[in-house]
Write a protein that holds these residues in place. Sequence first.
Motif, PDB file in Angstrom:
ATOM      1  N   ALA A 242      42.340  36.060  41.213  1.00  0.00           N
ATOM      2  CA  ALA A 242      40.939  36.326  41.444  1.00  0.00           C
ATOM      3  C   ALA A 242      40.705  36.127  40.072  1.00  0.00           C
ATOM      4  O   ALA A 242      40.446  36.224  38.900  1.00  0.00           O
ATOM      5  CB  ALA A 242      41.425  37.925  40.549  1.00  0.00           C
TER       6      ALA A 242
ATOM      7  N   CYS B 109      37.102  36.993  38.014  1.00  0.00           N
ATOM      8  CA  CYS B 109      35.423  37.261  38.352  1.00  0.00           C
ATOM      9  C   CYS B 109      34.469  37.497  36.758  1.00  0.00           C
ATOM     10  O   CYS B 109      35.578  36.317  35.906  1.00  0.00           O
ATOM     11  CB  CYS B 109      36.274  38.890  37.937  1.00  0.00           C
ATOM     12  SG  CYS B 109      37.387  39.055  36.618  1.00  0.00           S
TER      13      CYS B 109
ATOM     14  N   LEU C 232      37.597  41.198  33.785  1.00  0.00           N
ATOM     15  CA  LEU C 232      37.862  42.255  34.140  1.00  0.00           C
ATOM     16  C   LEU C 232      38.161  43.017  33.430  1.00  0.00           C
ATOM     17  O   LEU C 232      38.546  44.021  33.049  1.00  0.00           O
ATOM     18  CB  LEU C 232      39.995  41.776  34.111  1.00  0.00           C
ATOM     19  CG  LEU C 232      40.985  42.638  35.203  1.00  0.00           C
ATOM     20  CD1 LEU C 232      40.213  43.020  36.127  1.00  0.00           C
ATOM     21  CD2 LEU C 232      41.933  41.896  35.112  1.00  0.00           C
TER      22      LEU C 232
ATOM     23  N   LEU D  83      43.808  44.869  41.842  1.00  0.00           N
ATOM     24  CA  LEU D  83      44.868  44.044  41.169  1.00  0.00           C
ATOM     25  C   LEU D  83      46.126  45.610  40.783  1.00  0.00           C
ATOM     26  O   LEU D  83      47.113  44.392  40.894  1.00  0.00           O
ATOM     27  CB  LEU D  83      43.966  43.546  39.958  1.00  0.00           C
ATOM     28  CG  LEU D  83      43.156  42.293  40.620  1.00  0.00           C
ATOM     29  CD1 LEU D  83      42.993  41.514  39.580  1.00  0.00           C
ATOM     30  CD2 LEU D  83      43.806  41.296  41.642  1.00  0.00           C
TER      31      LEU D  83
ATOM     32  N   SER E  94      44.514  36.572  36.615  1.00  0.00           N
ATOM     33  CA  SER E  94      42.470  36.792  37.032  1.00  0.00           C
ATOM     34  C   SER E  94      42.019  35.748  35.468  1.00  0.00           C
ATOM     35  O   SER E  94      42.409  35.523  34.872  1.00  0.00           O
ATOM     36  CB  SER E  94      42.483  38.173  36.617  1.00  0.00           C
ATOM     37  OG  SER E  94      41.981  38.860  35.667  1.00  0.00           O
TER      38      SER E  94
ATOM     39  N   GLU F 194      38.292  34.980  33.913  1.00  0.00           N
ATOM     40  CA  GLU F 194      36.776  35.368  33.613  1.00  0.00           C
ATOM     41  C   GLU F 194      36.335  34.066  32.485  1.00  0.00           C
ATOM     42  O   GLU F 194      37.261  33.297  31.492  1.00  0.00           O
ATOM     43  CB  GLU F 194      37.645  36.394  32.998  1.00  0.00           C
ATOM     44  CG  GLU F 194      38.045  36.955  31.834  1.00  0.00           C
ATOM     45  CD  GLU F 194      37.996  38.388  31.497  1.00  0.00           C
ATOM     46  OE1 GLU F 194      37.082  38.985  30.465  1.00  0.00           O
ATOM     47  OE2 GLU F 194      38.425  39.000  31.834  1.00  0.00           O
TER      48      GLU F 194
ATOM     49  N   ALA G  71      44.704  38.777  32.848  1.00  0.00           N
ATOM     50  CA  ALA G  71      43.446  37.818  32.578  1.00  0.00           C
ATOM     51  C   ALA G  71      42.868  36.836  31.452  1.00  0.00           C
ATOM     52  O   ALA G  71      44.038  36.869  30.754  1.00  0.00           O
ATOM     53  CB  ALA G  71      42.197  39.377  31.619  1.00  0.00           C
TER      54      ALA G  71
END
Length: 385
Positions: A5, A7, A10, A26, A38, A40, A73
């Motif tokens: 992911a 984003c 997170l 998730l 993830s 970011e 993350a």
Amino acid sequence: MRAVAFCHSLLSDWNHGNAHFLRGVLSELVHRGWEVRSYEPRDAWSLANLLAEAGEAPLALFRAAYPELDGVARRYDLAALDLDEALDGADLVLVHEWNEPELVRRVGAHRLRGGRYALLFHDTHHRAVSDPGAMSRFDLSGYDGVLAFGEVIRELYLARGWARRAFTWHEAADVRRFRPLAAGAPAGHLVFVGNWGDEERTAELSEFLLEPARALGLRGRVHGVRYPPQGLRAVAEAGLAYRGWLPNVRAPAAFAAHRVTVHVPRRPYVEALPGIPTIRPFEALACGIPLVSAPWRDAEGLFREGDYLVARDGGEMRARLRDVLSDEALAASLAARGLATVRARHTCAHRVDELLAIHAALSAPAPPAAPPAREEAGDGGRSAG
């Protein structure tokens, strides 16, 4: 199976409600045996504001509340991001709309170069209506489809030619975290969890939250960020206590300490996006607290009559709040019905079921082409069949 992911964050939910649902989805994938990553941006404004306001403590709270997501993350600098490494072995890739257009384009280009994964763009904002110019900057030519958090958004993507496929995928409550808690000492009558709203609901907060609380003499708390000085004065004049940012995982305890909560949708959702409640009502109902909402149209039939109450104006809000606070049977009925509806239809587990069905459909081999028409002897040249 591996899911990736991209984003905004997170790690942080400071003025970033998208983190609520993404964490829940998730987490659910991990509990189903998926490997999850993830990504970011290192300079994400939500995380920067969180650290400036509260330091590292909220990150420890996140890790404690989501142990299955600890270490998931990864923070990146866009110029140095290696997509071959980030997407290695991926089966499903989600790219949230609160990303830079360049990141969105690069992931799509990676898919077009032979990426062996399903690639979906995830839209959970009103910009498709309120700022279509910004949304048109996203190059989705390499994406398999769009996940839109309401039918009206899905239709916009198709009508404007932004995507070839789009699926309605509403937000939902993470019921591992959002559930009724035993009530301790009551902190007040009413709790409101929501940000000021960037002038998208200033008048509405006054009409549906602050004035009714003042008129009824209610005690309670307001949680959120970006309240300007005039907003803080208005909260105090209503007799409510402003308590600032609330880590989302602590919202269930805040609900448990109060007897009712209020939902005040932002203006774009009321005026142009019927059928989209945003995540707050799902989370509140999952915690078993009676909810009274300012008007919004449940165009997609997400809820049942009696799951919550609707007030058409400030006068009705006063009456609805008075009813809930004075009638224990009504309050108990609202809490039970709303909780039952969320558990039956609107959990992150339900949304992952929907996501995996979409993934399976996108991953299925294309149906074989129809066989060419044949001419049979004596059929006068007509094709068989």
